[in-house]
Enzyme design. Structure first.
Site, PDB file in Angstrom:
ATOM      1  N   TYR A 142      50.623 113.949 -32.992  1.00  0.00           N
ATOM      2  CA  TYR A 142      50.714 112.566 -33.468  1.00  0.00           C
ATOM      3  C   TYR A 142      50.504 112.572 -34.969  1.00  0.00           C
ATOM      4  O   TYR A 142      49.573 113.213 -35.468  1.00  0.00           O
ATOM      5  CB  TYR A 142      49.633 111.719 -32.786  1.00  0.00           C
ATOM      6  CG  TYR A 142      49.548 110.296 -33.291  1.00  0.00           C
ATOM      7  CD1 TYR A 142      50.580 109.379 -33.046  1.00  0.00           C
ATOM      8  CD2 TYR A 142      48.430 109.853 -33.994  1.00  0.00           C
ATOM      9  CE1 TYR A 142      50.485 108.067 -33.500  1.00  0.00           C
ATOM     10  CE2 TYR A 142      48.331 108.538 -34.439  1.00  0.00           C
ATOM     11  CZ  TYR A 142      49.366 107.650 -34.189  1.00  0.00           C
ATOM     12  OH  TYR A 142      49.272 106.348 -34.637  1.00  0.00           O
ATOM     13  N   ASP A 237      49.520 118.578 -41.185  1.00  0.00           N
ATOM     14  CA  ASP A 237      48.853 117.292 -41.012  1.00  0.00           C
ATOM     15  C   ASP A 237      47.409 117.585 -40.612  1.00  0.00           C
ATOM     16  O   ASP A 237      47.104 117.809 -39.447  1.00  0.00           O
ATOM     17  CB  ASP A 237      49.577 116.452 -39.954  1.00  0.00           C
ATOM     18  CG  ASP A 237      48.899 115.104 -39.755  1.00  0.00           C
ATOM     19  OD1 ASP A 237      47.860 114.860 -40.403  1.00  0.00           O
ATOM     20  OD2 ASP A 237      49.410 114.298 -38.955  1.00  0.00           O
ATOM     21  N   LYS A 265      40.543 110.331 -42.258  1.00  0.00           N
ATOM     22  CA  LYS A 265      39.336 110.468 -41.430  1.00  0.00           C
ATOM     23  C   LYS A 265      38.111 110.932 -42.228  1.00  0.00           C
ATOM     24  O   LYS A 265      37.521 110.135 -42.941  1.00  0.00           O
ATOM     25  CB  LYS A 265      39.622 111.353 -40.219  1.00  0.00           C
ATOM     26  CG  LYS A 265      40.720 110.722 -39.311  1.00  0.00           C
ATOM     27  CD  LYS A 265      40.821 111.416 -37.987  1.00  0.00           C
ATOM     28  CE  LYS A 265      42.029 110.987 -37.176  1.00  0.00           C
ATOM     29  NZ  LYS A 265      41.803 109.900 -36.253  1.00  0.00           N
TER      30      LYS A 265
HETATM   31  C1  LIG Z   1      46.801 114.284 -36.947  1.00  0.00           C
HETATM   32  C2  LIG Z   1      46.886 112.823 -37.273  1.00  0.00           C
HETATM   33  N1  LIG Z   1      47.777 112.388 -38.168  1.00  0.00           N
HETATM   34  C3  LIG Z   1      47.880 111.089 -38.487  1.00  0.00           C
HETATM   35  C4  LIG Z   1      47.086 110.137 -37.891  1.00  0.00           C
HETATM   36  C5  LIG Z   1      47.208 108.707 -38.270  1.00  0.00           C
HETATM   37  O1  LIG Z   1      46.076 108.329 -39.000  1.00  0.00           O
HETATM   38  P1  LIG Z   1      45.638 106.800 -39.095  1.00  0.00           P
HETATM   39  O2  LIG Z   1      45.195 106.378 -37.739  1.00  0.00           O
HETATM   40  O3  LIG Z   1      44.528 106.819 -40.124  1.00  0.00           O
HETATM   41  O4  LIG Z   1      46.829 106.039 -39.584  1.00  0.00           O
HETATM   42  C6  LIG Z   1      46.150 110.547 -36.933  1.00  0.00           C
HETATM   43  C7  LIG Z   1      45.311 109.558 -36.257  1.00  0.00           C
HETATM   44  O5  LIG Z   1      44.633 109.799 -35.293  1.00  0.00           O
HETATM   45  C8  LIG Z   1      46.047 111.922 -36.625  1.00  0.00           C
HETATM   46  O6  LIG Z   1      45.166 112.364 -35.709  1.00  0.00           O
END
Ligand SMILES: Cc1ncc(COP(=O)(O)O)c(C=O)c1O
Length: 427
Positions: A142, A237, A265
């Site tokens: 994700y 990511d 995060k």
């Molecule tokens: C690996 C990863 N990328 C992107 C995101 C998206 O981040 P946000 O919820 O701060 O938009 C998340 C959210 O859980 C994530 O775990």
């Protein structure tokens, strides 16, 4: 005092599904979400004043435990000087410098307010810099909720996908190829077929959005090699893994240098901060230097940045990650032993302060294997633990998080609860 159920009823009248992010609605486990009133250290309290040991940790950020006094003080101090200026500040320069100093793959970075913005910007940057359209992602990873990333795999190995959300026109994902995680052969085939058109490969270098799945030996190395050979941008990511699995994210653990990295995060310490960073020549494509547009009213927000800086200072202390990893292992080893003793098919895995629990015999390596777990067993475990005051993520497809405040007593209380729960599941 309102009960959780009363608040949920009320919430459902004013907010779609009663929540501001879908997983919070407990749809995959059933029942009533706990409305959290306050949190401290490893604990959250709901509106009924019930205390829970928390393994959600705000889905990753709460690595120091909730409401760490030094982070709260940094936020208070920053807030007294003004909440947002829409102009540059010294603190955001400091945050950029700290991140660049800690992650060797970053020459420069741009601050944003969420992980979604970070990945969306990274993809646009990769496309802008390469002049190519196609992107490769992996099933079960994700990367936030921007259009081109909300895609499910196509029917054939190399067919482009379909939107996984209503409201995303098929054309918007027609450039997104979704491959099986840990299948280097699939990535090789994709490059053989579309190499000259692939702008980037985006990957969670340890996946945390299909439960926890580690990269197979050689997988990330293979991605690095293929991207370099074909002139594609490799995006790690690390929104979830950055500063969560170790002091330099997965890139620090593996020594693999991505071209771009996305963060969020932990770097905001519980406040909205994200970042996209990487090679200087790529970052130079971002406006105002280059033609790739990106902006944000609240980007680099001074209060959020203050929380991030305080968090990064505290997690930078010697021995922090060794202790965090040891506590996480105490949890996963203990759960595995107790499940085994009760004869429940169960596996667990961990890396740094992140863990996965699987109601199957072995640790999975792909989305297909995760999906093969016993979801009903997970649901029973989840609710029985909640009844005993332990709050795990309300889905079998989410990783869990341990904080620096999950000491031996907290972990052992969790294990005592689990022992009773596993025994009850067997009965
Ligand atoms: C690996 C990863 N990328 C992107 C995101 C998206 O981040 P946000 O919820 O701060 O938009 C998340 C959210 O859980 C994530 O775990």
């Amino acid at each position: 005092m309102s009960s959780n159920a009363e608040l949920f009823d009320r919430a459902c009248r004013s907010i779609p599904g009663g929540v501001n992010s879908p997983v919070r609605a407990f749809r995959s486990v059933g029942g009533t979400p706990r409305f959290i009133k306050r949190a401290q250290g490893p604990y959250v309290w709901d509106e009924e004043d019930t205390r829970y040991i928390d393994y959600v940790g705000s889905w990753g950020p709460a690595i120091l435990g909730h409401a760490h006094p030094e982070v709260v003080e940094a936020v208070r101090a920053a807030a007294l000087d003004g909440l947002s200026f829409g102009a540059p500040t010294r603190a955001e320069v400091e945050l950029a410098e700290v991140l660049i100093q800690r992650l060797p793959s970053l020459d420069q970075l741009r601050l944003v307010s969420s992980g979604t913005e970070a990945t969306m910007t990274a993809i646009r940057l990769a496309r802008g810099a390469t002049g190519r359209a196609k992107i490769v992602k992996f099933e079960g990873c994700y990367h936030g909720h921007s259009d081109s990333l909300l895609v499910k795999a196509g029917s054939g190995l190399l067919t482009f996908g379909n939107p996984s959300s209503a409201g995303v026109p098929p054309e918007f994902v027609s450039h997104t190829l979704t491959l099986e995680y840990n299948s280097l052969a699939a990535v090789q085939a994709a490059f053989a077929e579309h190499g000259a058109d692939i702008a980037c490969v985006i990957v969670e270098p340890v996946a945390g959005n299909m439960n926890l799945i580690k990269p197979a030996p050689g997988f990330l190395e293979g991605l690095r090699e293929l991207c370099t050979r074909h002139g594609a941008v490799l995006i790690f990511d690390e929104v979830m893994t950055g500063f969560r699995v170790g002091p330099q994210g997965v890139q620090g653990l593996t020594g693999i240098k991505p071209d771009l990295t996305t963060l969020a995060k932990v770097i905001g310490g519980g406040m909205p901060v994200g970042a996209v960073g990487g090679r200087a020549d790529l970052m130079a494509h971002l406006a105002p230097l280059g033609g790739v547009y990106q902006a944000g009213t609240l980007s680099g927000n001074p209060v959020a940045v203050a929380a991030g800086l305080a968090t990064l200072r505290l997690i930078g202390q010697p021995g922090f990650y060794e202790r965090l990893a040891a506590q996480t292992l105490r949890l996963t080893d203990g759960l595995r032993q107790r499940a085994q003793a009760a004869g429940i098919p169960f596996a667990a895995d961990a890396i740094g302060g992140m863990f996965g629990l699987y109601f199957r015999d072995s640790v999975p390596t792909s989305f297909a294997e995760v999906s093969d777990g016993d979801v009903d067993a997970f649901k029973r475990f989840f609710h029985a633990m909640l009844e005993r005051g332990v709050h795990f993520a309300p889905s079998a497809y989410e990783a869990g998080f341990v904080s620096a405040t999950h000491d031996d007593a907290v972990i052992d209380a969790t294990l005592d609860a689990a022992e009773a729960v596993f025994a009850g599941m067997k009965a």
